[in-house]
Scaffold this motif. Structure first.
Motif, mmCIF file in Angstrom:
data_model
loop_
_atom_site.group_PDB
_atom_site.id
_atom_site.type_symbol
_atom_site.label_atom_id
_atom_site.label_comp_id
_atom_site.label_asym_id
_atom_site.label_seq_id
_atom_site.Cartn_x
_atom_site.Cartn_y
_atom_site.Cartn_z
ATOM 1 N N GLY A 226 0.817 -1.548 -0.132
ATOM 2 C CA GLY A 226 0.097 -0.026 -0.189
ATOM 3 C C GLY A 226 0.821 1.018 0.378
ATOM 4 N N TYR A 227 1.730 0.967 -0.129
ATOM 5 C CA TYR A 227 2.910 2.581 -0.093
ATOM 6 C C TYR A 227 2.638 3.018 -1.182
ATOM 7 C CZ TYR A 227 6.933 4.846 -0.297
ATOM 8 O OH TYR A 227 8.472 5.733 -0.276
ATOM 9 N N ALA A 228 2.469 3.281 -2.046
ATOM 10 C CA ALA A 228 2.045 3.932 -3.105
ATOM 11 C C ALA A 228 1.297 4.733 -2.810
ATOM 12 C CB ALA A 228 1.793 3.240 -4.535
ATOM 13 N N VAL A 239 5.526 5.592 5.219
ATOM 14 C CA VAL A 239 6.610 5.722 5.537
ATOM 15 C C VAL A 239 7.495 4.576 5.932
ATOM 16 C CG1 VAL A 239 6.336 7.571 3.887
ATOM 17 C CG2 VAL A 239 6.643 7.407 6.086
ATOM 18 N N SER A 240 9.034 4.648 5.304
ATOM 19 C CA SER A 240 9.642 3.807 6.094
ATOM 20 C C SER A 240 10.083 3.918 7.131
ATOM 21 C CB SER A 240 10.831 2.744 5.307
ATOM 22 O OG SER A 240 11.587 4.345 4.976
ATOM 23 N N ARG A 241 10.080 5.634 7.558
ATOM 24 C CA ARG A 241 10.977 6.380 8.245
ATOM 25 C C ARG A 241 12.589 5.440 8.275
ATOM 26 N NH1 ARG A 241 7.882 5.677 13.239
ATOM 27 N NH2 ARG A 241 6.233 3.796 12.086
ATOM 28 N N LEU A 242 13.060 5.537 7.679
ATOM 29 C CA LEU A 242 14.386 4.812 7.206
ATOM 30 C C LEU A 242 15.223 5.687 7.698
ATOM 31 C CD1 LEU A 242 14.410 1.177 5.240
ATOM 32 C CD2 LEU A 242 15.066 1.711 7.640
ATOM 33 N N SER A 243 14.532 7.155 6.757
ATOM 34 C CA SER A 243 16.022 7.817 6.922
ATOM 35 C C SER A 243 16.900 8.518 7.574
ATOM 36 C CB SER A 243 15.593 9.777 5.964
ATOM 37 O OG SER A 243 14.543 9.504 7.193
ATOM 38 N N PRO A 244 17.027 8.528 8.815
ATOM 39 C CA PRO A 244 18.275 8.589 9.463
ATOM 40 C C PRO A 244 18.482 8.226 9.861
ATOM 41 C CG PRO A 244 16.072 8.660 11.099
ATOM 42 C CD PRO A 244 15.875 9.032 9.695
ATOM 43 N N HIS A 345 7.124 14.112 7.760
ATOM 44 C CA HIS A 345 6.758 13.619 7.179
ATOM 45 C C HIS A 345 7.115 13.832 4.971
ATOM 46 C CE1 HIS A 345 3.499 11.525 3.543
ATOM 47 N NE2 HIS A 345 4.075 10.796 4.269
ATOM 48 N N ASN A 346 7.629 13.542 4.602
ATOM 49 C CA ASN A 346 7.237 14.133 3.074
ATOM 50 C C ASN A 346 6.647 15.289 2.794
ATOM 51 O OD1 ASN A 346 9.230 14.615 0.615
ATOM 52 N ND2 ASN A 346 7.677 13.056 -0.129
ATOM 53 N N ARG A 347 5.271 14.572 2.472
ATOM 54 C CA ARG A 347 4.175 15.523 1.678
ATOM 55 C C ARG A 347 4.117 16.797 2.889
ATOM 56 N NH1 ARG A 347 1.440 16.456 -2.404
ATOM 57 N NH2 ARG A 347 2.121 14.842 -2.936
ATOM 58 N N VAL A 376 16.731 15.209 11.859
ATOM 59 C CA VAL A 376 17.492 13.697 12.499
ATOM 60 C C VAL A 376 18.154 13.493 11.345
ATOM 61 C CG1 VAL A 376 17.041 13.491 14.640
ATOM 62 C CG2 VAL A 376 16.060 12.166 12.877
ATOM 63 N N ASP A 377 17.359 13.502 10.412
ATOM 64 C CA ASP A 377 17.662 12.852 9.244
ATOM 65 C C ASP A 377 17.922 14.159 8.168
ATOM 66 O OD1 ASP A 377 15.912 14.188 6.865
ATOM 67 O OD2 ASP A 377 15.185 12.174 7.835
ATOM 68 N N ALA A 378 18.607 15.165 8.765
ATOM 69 C CA ALA A 378 19.429 16.047 7.885
ATOM 70 C C ALA A 378 20.436 15.948 7.186
ATOM 71 C CB ALA A 378 19.597 17.643 9.543
HETATM 72 C C1 LIG Z 1 11.650 20.367 1.996
HETATM 73 C C2 LIG Z 1 12.436 19.270 1.963
HETATM 74 C C3 LIG Z 1 13.601 19.234 2.909
HETATM 75 C C4 LIG Z 1 14.164 17.340 2.516
HETATM 76 N N1 LIG Z 1 14.952 17.234 3.445
HETATM 77 C C5 LIG Z 1 15.684 15.845 4.113
HETATM 78 C C6 LIG Z 1 16.790 15.542 4.486
HETATM 79 O O1 LIG Z 1 17.305 16.300 4.794
HETATM 80 N N2 LIG Z 1 17.270 13.968 4.306
HETATM 81 C C7 LIG Z 1 16.581 13.350 3.464
HETATM 82 O O2 LIG Z 1 16.880 11.847 3.755
HETATM 83 N N3 LIG Z 1 15.171 13.534 2.924
HETATM 84 C C8 LIG Z 1 14.664 15.118 3.543
HETATM 85 N N4 LIG Z 1 14.267 15.163 2.175
HETATM 86 C C9 LIG Z 1 13.144 13.448 1.394
HETATM 87 C C10 LIG Z 1 12.077 13.278 2.195
HETATM 88 O O3 LIG Z 1 11.120 14.163 2.265
HETATM 89 C C11 LIG Z 1 12.584 12.493 2.938
HETATM 90 O O4 LIG Z 1 13.651 11.175 2.283
HETATM 91 C C12 LIG Z 1 11.502 11.672 3.799
HETATM 92 O O5 LIG Z 1 10.795 11.993 4.516
HETATM 93 C C13 LIG Z 1 11.907 9.953 4.714
HETATM 94 O O6 LIG Z 1 11.529 9.847 5.419
HETATM 95 P P1 LIG Z 1 11.098 8.169 5.012
HETATM 96 O O7 LIG Z 1 12.503 7.444 5.097
HETATM 97 O O8 LIG Z 1 10.099 7.921 5.559
HETATM 98 O O9 LIG Z 1 10.766 7.965 3.533
HETATM 99 P P2 LIG Z 1 10.102 6.865 2.177
HETATM 100 O O10 LIG Z 1 9.074 7.396 1.439
HETATM 101 O O11 LIG Z 1 10.321 5.520 3.134
HETATM 102 O O12 LIG Z 1 11.460 6.829 1.227
HETATM 103 C C14 LIG Z 1 12.438 5.615 1.774
HETATM 104 C C15 LIG Z 1 13.822 6.140 1.707
HETATM 105 O O13 LIG Z 1 13.849 6.935 0.215
HETATM 106 C C16 LIG Z 1 14.907 8.379 0.257
HETATM 107 N N5 LIG Z 1 13.890 9.322 -0.030
HETATM 108 C C17 LIG Z 1 12.528 9.670 0.310
HETATM 109 N N6 LIG Z 1 11.486 10.640 -0.220
HETATM 110 C C18 LIG Z 1 12.628 11.029 -1.126
HETATM 111 C C19 LIG Z 1 12.911 12.316 -1.494
HETATM 112 N N7 LIG Z 1 11.349 12.823 -1.975
HETATM 113 N N8 LIG Z 1 13.831 13.037 -1.989
HETATM 114 C C20 LIG Z 1 15.479 12.526 -1.987
HETATM 115 N N9 LIG Z 1 15.099 10.893 -1.476
HETATM 116 C C21 LIG Z 1 13.434 10.532 -0.353
HETATM 117 C C22 LIG Z 1 14.861 8.346 1.496
HETATM 118 O O14 LIG Z 1 16.385 8.272 1.652
HETATM 119 C C23 LIG Z 1 13.798 7.639 2.578
HETATM 120 O O15 LIG Z 1 15.231 7.132 3.496
HETATM 121 C C24 LIG Z 1 13.264 16.280 2.058
HETATM 122 C C25 LIG Z 1 12.205 16.656 1.693
HETATM 123 C C26 LIG Z 1 11.489 18.496 0.889
HETATM 124 C C27 LIG Z 1 10.603 18.657 0.862
#
Ligand SMILES: Cc1cc2nc3c(=O)[nH]c(=O)nc-3n(C[C@H](O)[C@H](O)[C@H](O)COP(=O)(O)OP(=O)(O)OC[C@H]3O[C@@H](n4cnc5c(N)ncnc54)[C@H](O)[C@@H]3O)c2cc1C
Length: 480
Positions: A226-228, A239-244, A345-347, A376-378
């Motif tokens: 259902g991710y899409a 979403v995964s919250r794997l970013s940091p 959240h990305n949105r 934390v994921d800066a």
């Molecule tokens: C203004 C702005 C600032 C952002 N700053 C950061 C940041 O500092 N660090 C960061 O990791 N992401 C950043 N993002 C991208 C994105 O919002 C995050 O990666 C995402 O929300 C992380 O949540 P998740 O791990 O649950 O993502 P998921 O949807 O689970 O995605 C998995 C992984 O894919 C990558 N990813 C997902 N969406 C994006 C995207 N739009 N652009 C690039 N990579 C993506 C990330 O590594 C993420 O962990 C930013 C987006 C915006 C609009």
């Protein structure tokens, strides 16, 4: 030097044991291994991590020390210019090999070249690999030898390139036997003390390689199917919250990609969801390849036309935005989620970034800097590239005239207002119909919900339609 000489592995954005090519190289041939982390805030051009990232780094290094010590490997901590610290420790252990994984930023790449030259001049072998990305920068190119300028062209070209399978944790790791002096994590003061503002971060996150793997496994079970569609909903956790974890390299993109592909192949998730998720990993690649090509994306507009843009200076409005007091509930919820948990959240990141750059007409660099300090994921690639994408100055960016309507975004992606109610509790009792636009509620509805606009919750800092007109006029002025 003979192959039984010790190896030094210099760890940076790769704080893990598995799928770590530098660690695997160091462990090859049974050499005794010493690990080093350098807190380098002194080499020219290096951008020191912000507050939330420092908190994460401390936790991640603490966990890594424990993980490495289980294999008898010491993690030495040094602070100062990397060239000096790496050179000193390599000399102290008599390293025959120094291994590290490359970084993409211009300043970091310069430091790495300098360190490699220094080590080679001392006749130490240097092994460098790519561990932070699926594809090494410079390998996804057009026929003209440039990185593709649109995401879809980049993605198509990248998919034609092979991706190496993730490496296991080295089966045999032998620690360097000598004792080495290092600094303590506590002496670095990475974690806030007075005041200790990190309570919300501790509640939300566990930095470590083990926690990264658990997060991935949990996401594959609960979020990937259902991710899409679900990925756009801040009120649902799809979403995964794997970013940091990815930012600090506690898990690699190759590991994540392989696990998601495996889940789809085994029927645990629809292929469509796995493809969409992998495409997001490619947005990360796109940002990193851009950083490696351009080097200075946190300071410079990628599209030079934006150098003339008439950004406003309005410190009071910037403060209201930072604190989540703009009067637009979705914007405020996002900025408060960031402040409390170090993540958004990305949105909602897209909506709050658009609000700053377009509604308030403030330079995207101010928002980027705020995110740099509070996320934390800066991330040195994703943060500036995404800010420039939203502001319109980036590569393959959202056009400047596409201005998110924060009310409509809220109604579409947080339809029951659950996200707003969580982070803006003073609005929690408002009915769904007005939760994203409390200024439209009648006096009785506001009173019943205990909301006094301008007192318990701000009135909108700016009218959406007026802000939109102003932003479009500003854009026109840059085109004269
Ligand atoms: C203004 C702005 C600032 C952002 N700053 C950061 C940041 O500092 N660090 C960061 O990791 N992401 C950043 N993002 C991208 C994105 O919002 C995050 O990666 C995402 O929300 C992380 O949540 P998740 O791990 O649950 O993502 P998921 O949807 O689970 O995605 C998995 C992984 O894919 C990558 N990813 C997902 N969406 C994006 C995207 N739009 N652009 C690039 N990579 C993506 C990330 O590594 C993420 O962990 C930013 C987006 C915006 C609009």
């Amino acid at each position: 030097m003979p192959s039984h000489t010790p190896a030094l592995v210099w760890l940076r954005d790769d704080l893990r044991l598995a799928d770590n090519p530098a660690l695997t190289r160091a462990a090859e041939d049974g050499r005794p291994v010493c690990a080093l982390y350098v807190l380098d805030e002194d080499s020219p051009g290096i951008r020191p991590p912000g507050g939330a990232a420092r908190w994460w780094l401390a936790g991640s290094l603490r966990a890594l020390q424990v993980d490495l010590s289980r294999h008898g490997v010491q993690l030495v901590l040094r602070r100062g210019p990397a060239a000096r610290a790496v050179g000193e420790v390599a000399a102290q252990i008599g390293a025959g090999l120094v291994a590290f994984n490359d970084r993409a930023g211009a300043a970091e790449a310069k430091v790495d070249r300098k360190v490699a030259e220094l080590l080679r001049s001392e006749e130490r072998e240097v092994a460098r690999d790519c561990a932070h990305l699926l594809h090494p920068p410079g390998t996804v190119m057009t026929a003209a030898g440039r990185m593709p300028r649109t995401f879809s062209a980049f993605h198509r070209a990248a998919l034609k390139q092979p991706v190496a399978a993730p490496l296991p944790t080295p089966a045999r790791l032998t620690g360097f036997a000598g004792t080495l002096s290092g600094e303590t994590l506590e002496s670095w003061g990475l974690e806030p003390r007075r005041p200790d503002w990190a309570g919300g971060l501790r509640e939300a996150w566990t930095p470590s390689e083990a926690a990264a793997r658990e997060r991935l496994a949990a996401f594959i079970e609960d979020g990937l199917p259902g991710y899409a569609v679900g990925r756009d909903r801040p009120d649902l956790l799809h979403v995964s919250r794997l970013s940091p974890h990815l930012r600090f390299g506690e898990i690699s993109p190759r590991q994540v990609r392989a696990a998601v592909r495996h889940a789809a192949a085994g029927g645990a998730a629809p292929q469509r969801d796995a493809d969409k998720f992998e495409a997001e990993l490619y947005w990360r690649e796109f940002s990193y390849h851009l950083l490696a090509e351009d080097g200075d994306i946190a300071r410079r507009n990628i599209q030079e036309a934006f150098d003339q843009f008439p950004w406003r200076e309005a410190p009071g409005e910037l403060k209201a935005w930072q604190r989540g007091r703009t009067g637009y509930p979705l914007v405020d919820a996002g900025l408060r989620q960031l402040w409390q948990t170090g993540w958004m959240h990305n949105r909602v990141r897209m909506v709050v970034a658009s609000f700053l750059a377009k509604h308030l007409l403030m330079d995207w660099r101010l928002g980027e800097a705020w995110f740099w300090d509070t996320l934390v994921d800066a991330d040195p690639a994703n943060n500036p590239a995404s800010w420039q994408w939203v502001a319109g100055s980036g590569l393959d960016a959202a056009p400047y005239f596409r201005i998110f309507n924060p009310v409509m975004q809220g109604e579409k992606f947080d339809p029951d207002g659950a996200y707003v109610r969580r982070y803006v509790p003073e609005l929690a009792k408002l009915p769904n119909a007005v939760i994203h636009k409390p200024w439209t509620a009648d006096a009785g509805t506001l009173a019943a919900a205990g909301v006094r606009l301008g007192i318990t919750y701000p009135k909108p800092i700016i009218d959406h339609a007026a802000a939109r007109e102003r932003a479009l006029r500003a854009l026109k002025s840059t085109k004269k």
